[in-house]
Design a protein around this motif. Structure first.
Motif, short mmCIF file in Angstrom:
data_model
loop_
_atom_site.label_atom_id
_atom_site.label_comp_id
_atom_site.label_asym_id
_atom_site.label_seq_id
_atom_site.Cartn_x
_atom_site.Cartn_y
_atom_site.Cartn_z
N ASN A 52 0.85 -1.18 0.00
CA ASN A 52 0.00 0.00 0.00
C ASN A 52 0.89 1.23 0.00
O ASN A 52 2.10 1.13 0.15
N VAL A 53 0.27 2.38 -0.19
CA VAL A 53 1.01 3.65 -0.22
C VAL A 53 0.68 4.43 1.04
O VAL A 53 -0.50 4.59 1.39
N PHE A 54 1.72 4.90 1.72
CA PHE A 54 1.59 5.76 2.89
C PHE A 54 1.88 7.18 2.44
O PHE A 54 2.98 7.48 1.97
N VAL A 55 0.88 8.05 2.56
CA VAL A 55 1.03 9.45 2.15
C VAL A 55 1.02 10.31 3.41
O VAL A 55 0.09 10.24 4.20
N GLN A 56 2.07 11.09 3.56
CA GLN A 56 2.14 12.06 4.67
C GLN A 56 1.91 13.43 4.07
O GLN A 56 2.69 13.89 3.24
N VAL A 57 0.82 14.08 4.47
CA VAL A 57 0.49 15.41 3.97
C VAL A 57 0.83 16.42 5.06
O VAL A 57 0.43 16.27 6.21
N TRP A 64 4.81 19.75 13.80
CA TRP A 64 4.44 18.35 14.06
C TRP A 64 4.77 17.45 12.88
O TRP A 64 5.11 16.28 13.05
N CYS A 65 4.70 18.00 11.67
CA CYS A 65 5.10 17.24 10.48
C CYS A 65 6.58 16.91 10.54
O CYS A 65 6.99 15.77 10.27
N PHE A 114 -2.69 18.77 10.36
CA PHE A 114 -1.42 18.33 9.77
C PHE A 114 -0.45 17.92 10.86
O PHE A 114 -0.45 18.55 11.91
N PRO A 115 0.36 16.90 10.65
CA PRO A 115 0.33 16.06 9.47
C PRO A 115 -0.91 15.18 9.49
O PRO A 115 -1.49 14.90 10.55
#
Length: 161
Positions: A52-57, A64-65, A114-115
């Motif tokens: 699967n794909v882990f997307v961090q926005v 915090w990001c 966010f994130p």
């Protein structure tokens, strides 16, 4: 009057001292990246490798990001698990590049703050959006909570009977 002058002098001194420190801006997110192309590439690779794909926005403006990214980098168990089980993409959200079309494609995850993390399957479908606040304990993100979250959204976990 002397107290006000002394206070003003201290404040100016602190500002000058702070301005002289070497505060290099953090550049985890690439503001100029083509988020659509990055996602498409990760999705194709994930499909091929049964991940699967882990997307961090988030953005470079988001403390915090940065802290989450640094925690993962400093925690071999998290870093290795992410690399083994997911294709990872960082999607920038900032005044310079809001990536509105990509975030719309990801079902507008910024509504959680966010994130925020989005899990996509190998077909590019959003299968989960995670508010990162639920992965915090005490004064920051908790490695155990993060690892538990990641384990729950692998291909094997999602497809188990």
């Amino acid at each position: 009057m002397k107290k006000i002058l002394l206070l003003l002098t201290c404040v100016i001194g602190m500002l000058v001292a702070n301005a002289q420190t070497d505060n290099k801006p953090v550049k985890i997110y690439n503001v100029e990246a083509n988020a659509k192309a990055d996602l498409d590439k990760a999705i194709a690779k994930a499909k091929k490798e049964n991940k699967n794909v882990f997307v961090q926005v988030g953005g470079n403006w988001c403390v915090w990001c940065i802290r989450f990214h640094d925690l993962v980098d400093a925690t071999p168990e998290l870093k290795n698990y992410l690399n083994e089980k997911y294709e990872t993409v960082l999607v920038n959200y900032s005044p310079e590049n809001k990536n509105e079309e990509t975030l719309k494609r990801l079902k507008n995850p910024g509504r959680f703050g966010f994130p925020v993390f989005v899990i996509l399957n190998g077909a590019g479908e959003v299968i989960h959006i995670q508010n990162s606040a639920y992965l915090e304990k005490g004064n920051g993100h908790d490695p155990k909570l993060i690892l538990d979250f990641l384990k729950n959204w692998t291909v094997a976990a999602v497809n188990s009977k």
